[in-house]
Design a protein around this motif. Structure first.
Motif, mmCIF file in Angstrom:
data_model
loop_
_atom_site.group_PDB
_atom_site.id
_atom_site.type_symbol
_atom_site.label_atom_id
_atom_site.label_comp_id
_atom_site.label_asym_id
_atom_site.label_seq_id
_atom_site.Cartn_x
_atom_site.Cartn_y
_atom_site.Cartn_z
ATOM 1 N N THR A 294 3.482 -4.416 -14.371
ATOM 2 C CA THR A 294 3.686 -5.294 -15.522
ATOM 3 C C THR A 294 2.608 -5.076 -16.579
ATOM 4 O OG1 THR A 294 4.729 -6.953 -14.106
ATOM 5 C CG2 THR A 294 3.914 -7.694 -16.244
ATOM 6 N N TYR A 295 1.341 -4.966 -16.137
ATOM 7 C CA TYR A 295 0.250 -4.754 -17.097
ATOM 8 C C TYR A 295 0.312 -3.350 -17.697
ATOM 9 C CZ TYR A 295 -2.229 -9.159 -16.784
ATOM 10 O OH TYR A 295 -2.577 -10.489 -16.909
ATOM 11 N N SER A 296 0.785 -2.397 -16.926
ATOM 12 C CA SER A 296 0.986 -1.058 -17.481
ATOM 13 C C SER A 296 2.066 -1.089 -18.556
ATOM 14 C CB SER A 296 1.374 -0.077 -16.374
ATOM 15 O OG SER A 296 0.346 0.063 -15.431
ATOM 16 N N HIS A 297 3.139 -1.809 -18.290
ATOM 17 C CA HIS A 297 4.258 -1.901 -19.227
ATOM 18 C C HIS A 297 3.876 -2.687 -20.493
ATOM 19 C CE1 HIS A 297 8.193 -2.748 -20.901
ATOM 20 N NE2 HIS A 297 8.010 -4.043 -20.701
ATOM 21 N N LEU A 298 3.254 -3.833 -20.302
ATOM 22 C CA LEU A 298 2.977 -4.707 -21.454
ATOM 23 C C LEU A 298 1.754 -4.277 -22.244
ATOM 24 C CD1 LEU A 298 3.612 -8.230 -19.864
ATOM 25 C CD2 LEU A 298 5.093 -7.003 -21.476
ATOM 26 N N PHE A 299 0.732 -3.794 -21.547
ATOM 27 C CA PHE A 299 -0.557 -3.573 -22.206
ATOM 28 C C PHE A 299 -1.063 -2.134 -22.097
ATOM 29 C CE2 PHE A 299 -0.583 -7.960 -20.388
ATOM 30 C CZ PHE A 299 -0.283 -8.617 -21.585
ATOM 31 N N GLY A 300 -0.280 -1.249 -21.500
ATOM 32 C CA GLY A 300 -0.664 0.158 -21.439
ATOM 33 C C GLY A 300 -1.797 0.474 -20.491
ATOM 34 N N VAL A 301 -2.036 -0.380 -19.488
ATOM 35 C CA VAL A 301 -3.107 -0.110 -18.514
ATOM 36 C C VAL A 301 -2.662 1.022 -17.580
ATOM 37 C CG1 VAL A 301 -4.458 -1.041 -16.601
ATOM 38 C CG2 VAL A 301 -3.934 -2.497 -18.585
ATOM 39 N N PRO A 302 -3.315 2.188 -17.604
ATOM 40 C CA PRO A 302 -2.928 3.289 -16.703
ATOM 41 C C PRO A 302 -3.380 2.961 -15.280
ATOM 42 C CG PRO A 302 -4.287 4.056 -18.565
ATOM 43 C CD PRO A 302 -4.445 2.578 -18.472
ATOM 44 N N ALA A 303 -2.435 2.839 -14.355
ATOM 45 C CA ALA A 303 -2.777 2.354 -13.020
ATOM 46 C C ALA A 303 -2.051 3.155 -11.943
ATOM 47 C CB ALA A 303 -2.427 0.871 -12.892
ATOM 48 N N THR A 304 -2.768 3.417 -10.859
ATOM 49 C CA THR A 304 -2.207 4.090 -9.691
ATOM 50 C C THR A 304 -2.426 3.226 -8.461
ATOM 51 O OG1 THR A 304 -2.605 6.310 -10.587
ATOM 52 C CG2 THR A 304 -2.308 6.125 -8.204
ATOM 53 N N GLY A 305 -1.336 2.880 -7.777
ATOM 54 C CA GLY A 305 -1.429 2.147 -6.523
ATOM 55 C C GLY A 305 -1.535 3.107 -5.356
ATOM 56 N N LEU A 306 -2.416 2.805 -4.414
ATOM 57 C CA LEU A 306 -2.718 3.693 -3.291
ATOM 58 C C LEU A 306 -2.251 3.036 -1.997
ATOM 59 C CD1 LEU A 306 -6.409 4.298 -4.406
ATOM 60 C CD2 LEU A 306 -4.494 5.871 -4.821
ATOM 61 N N ARG A 307 -1.171 3.542 -1.440
ATOM 62 C CA ARG A 307 -0.687 3.010 -0.166
ATOM 63 C C ARG A 307 -1.399 3.728 0.977
ATOM 64 N NH1 ARG A 307 5.853 2.601 -1.531
ATOM 65 N NH2 ARG A 307 5.666 0.824 -2.967
ATOM 66 N N PHE A 308 -2.431 3.071 1.509
ATOM 67 C CA PHE A 308 -3.236 3.654 2.581
ATOM 68 C C PHE A 308 -2.518 3.524 3.925
ATOM 69 C CE2 PHE A 308 -6.923 2.119 -0.171
ATOM 70 C CZ PHE A 308 -7.142 3.362 -0.723
ATOM 71 N N PHE A 309 -2.689 4.552 4.766
ATOM 72 C CA PHE A 309 -2.103 4.562 6.097
ATOM 73 C C PHE A 309 -3.202 4.589 7.156
ATOM 74 C CE2 PHE A 309 1.571 5.458 3.674
ATOM 75 C CZ PHE A 309 2.693 5.293 4.471
ATOM 76 N N THR A 310 -3.424 3.476 7.831
ATOM 77 C CA THR A 310 -4.306 3.334 9.004
ATOM 78 C C THR A 310 -5.559 4.201 8.888
ATOM 79 O OG1 THR A 310 -2.283 2.997 10.304
ATOM 80 C CG2 THR A 310 -4.358 3.144 11.518
ATOM 81 N N VAL A 311 -6.437 3.799 8.003
ATOM 82 C CA VAL A 311 -7.656 4.566 7.736
ATOM 83 C C VAL A 311 -8.689 4.294 8.836
ATOM 84 C CG1 VAL A 311 -9.378 5.144 6.005
ATOM 85 C CG2 VAL A 311 -7.136 4.256 5.297
ATOM 86 N N TYR A 312 -9.359 5.343 9.303
ATOM 87 C CA TYR A 312 -10.350 5.195 10.366
ATOM 88 C C TYR A 312 -11.500 6.150 10.101
ATOM 89 C CZ TYR A 312 -8.951 9.687 12.373
ATOM 90 O OH TYR A 312 -8.718 11.027 12.564
ATOM 91 N N GLY A 313 -12.610 5.939 10.811
ATOM 92 C CA GLY A 313 -13.751 6.831 10.690
ATOM 93 C C GLY A 313 -15.059 6.094 10.827
ATOM 94 N N PRO A 314 -16.185 6.820 10.705
ATOM 95 C CA PRO A 314 -17.509 6.198 10.786
ATOM 96 C C PRO A 314 -17.668 5.069 9.767
ATOM 97 C CG PRO A 314 -17.687 8.592 10.862
ATOM 98 C CD PRO A 314 -16.259 8.285 10.544
ATOM 99 N N TRP A 315 -18.419 4.067 10.132
ATOM 100 C CA TRP A 315 -18.641 2.875 9.313
ATOM 101 C C TRP A 315 -17.345 2.064 9.129
ATOM 102 C CZ3 TRP A 315 -23.502 1.414 8.391
ATOM 103 C CH2 TRP A 315 -24.509 2.402 8.442
ATOM 104 N N GLY A 316 -16.427 2.198 10.096
ATOM 105 C CA GLY A 316 -15.126 1.571 9.979
ATOM 106 C C GLY A 316 -15.137 0.067 10.208
#
Length: 335
Positions: free
Chosen positions: A164-186
């Motif tokens: 909606t904010y991209s459409h109305l106000f031109g905010v360039p945005a990327t949504g990141l669908r993360f998949f079960t992230v793991y690792g040190p400092w988890g």
């Protein structure tokens, strides 16, 4: 250039901030250091970041509009919004925390992006938005209209709000669908962390749905690589975009959603076997029914993302969990 990274006391935010600092960016961190899990781990992450001269930290709540506004006073070139109330099962116990952080907090981020016009907003969504979808691997071109937890619903809400904010106000945005992230400092609330802790302590691990579950386990460094490559690739409005064919992967507005995953799914019991090999101990297993809000399987189609930024590293679970167990042993002083 300055990057505002929210959630810098958290798992992914910490790793992103550390990578950006190593690459010469100035990083302004933002986090309220909630006690959802052990705050000493969060403070230890922040201590490492604070040793860098180009890191500045603001401890405040996302739902505090004035605090968020003050964070944007640095006029960031990029915003990487990773702060959120995480966890599927906890959303059954404390739903208000999810609305405050994930909805109200994200609105404050969007309003300040509208006011300061960063080059690119990248924000955390989740594979949880796929909910009851049966078709796999999951694609951002698929419909996500059947969430099975409030956490997932707030993440879908984030995608809708950002569009909606991209459409109305031109905010360039990327949504990141993360998949079960793991690792040190988890995160200690994640299964791989809880299992490792229990195995070292000789305690039983709770295995839901009798172990018959699959997850697209994604090593944290691979996630960070994707985010860093995406920074300088903000979405561009496509007036001819076909929503019916492309779903959330693009838009007539400068908005897109991408999957970041390991592009393969692993059986839950394989994760347990890898942890047993890495720790040198056999797990005591307690098999339990499926929990409310859980999904049976996740699996990422990352073709849209890799078409944008090239092929990403896809760390095998055997390597990633070995690195995690090595870190766990050193951090918690166990053998």
């Amino acid at each position: 250039m300055t990057v505002l990274v929210t959630g810098t006391a958290g798992f992914i935010g910490f790793h992103v901030a550390r990578r950006l600092l190593a690459e010469g960016y100035e990083v302004v961190g933002f986090d309220n250091v909630t006690d959802y899990y052990d705050t000493s781990l969060k403070r230890a992450r922040l201590e490492l970041l604070a040793a860098h001269k180009d890191f500045r930290f603001i401890e405040a709540n996302l739902a505090d509009a004035d605090a968020v506004r003050s964070a944007f006073a640095c006029k960031p070139e990029f915003v990487v919004h990773l702060a959120a109330q995480a966890g599927v099962r906890y959303s059954l116990e404390n739903p208000q925390a999810y609305v405050d952080a994930n909805v109200t907090g994200f609105l404050n981020i969007l309003e300040n992006c509208r006011a300061t016009a960063p080059t690119h907003l990248l924000y955390a969504s989740s594979s949880s938005v796929y909910g009851g979808n049966k078709k796999q691997p999951y694609s951002p071109r698929d419909s996500v209209d059947h969430p099975v937890s409030l956490y997932a619903a707030t993440k879908k809400a984030n995608e809708l709000m950002a569009h909606t904010y991209s459409h109305l106000f031109g905010v360039p945005a990327t949504g990141l669908r993360f998949f079960t992230v793991y690792g040190p400092w988890g995160r200690p609330d994640m299964a791989y962390y809880k299992f490792t802790k229990a195995i070292f302590a000789g305690e039983a691990i709770d295995i839901y749905n009798n172990g018959d579950m699959y997850r697209d386990f994604t090593y944290v460094d691979d996630i960070v690589e994707g985010i860093v490559r995406l920074l300088g690739r903000p979405p561009v409005a496509d007036p001819n975009y076909d929503v019916a064919a492309g779903g959330a992967s693009g838009s007539w507005a400068p908005h897109r959603v991408v999957n970041i995953g390991n592009r393969r799914k692993e059986h839950l019991m394989e994760m347990v076997r890898v942890l047993e090999r890495a720790t040198g101990r056999e797990a005591v297993k307690r098999f339990l029914p499926l929990q409310p809000g859980d999904v049976l399987s996740t699996w990422a189609d990352v073709s849209d993302l890799e078409a944008l930024i090239g092929e990403l590293p896809h760390t095998p679970i055997e390597d990633g969990l070995l690195r995690f167990v090595d870190w766990y042993g050193r951090y918690h002083k166990v053998q």
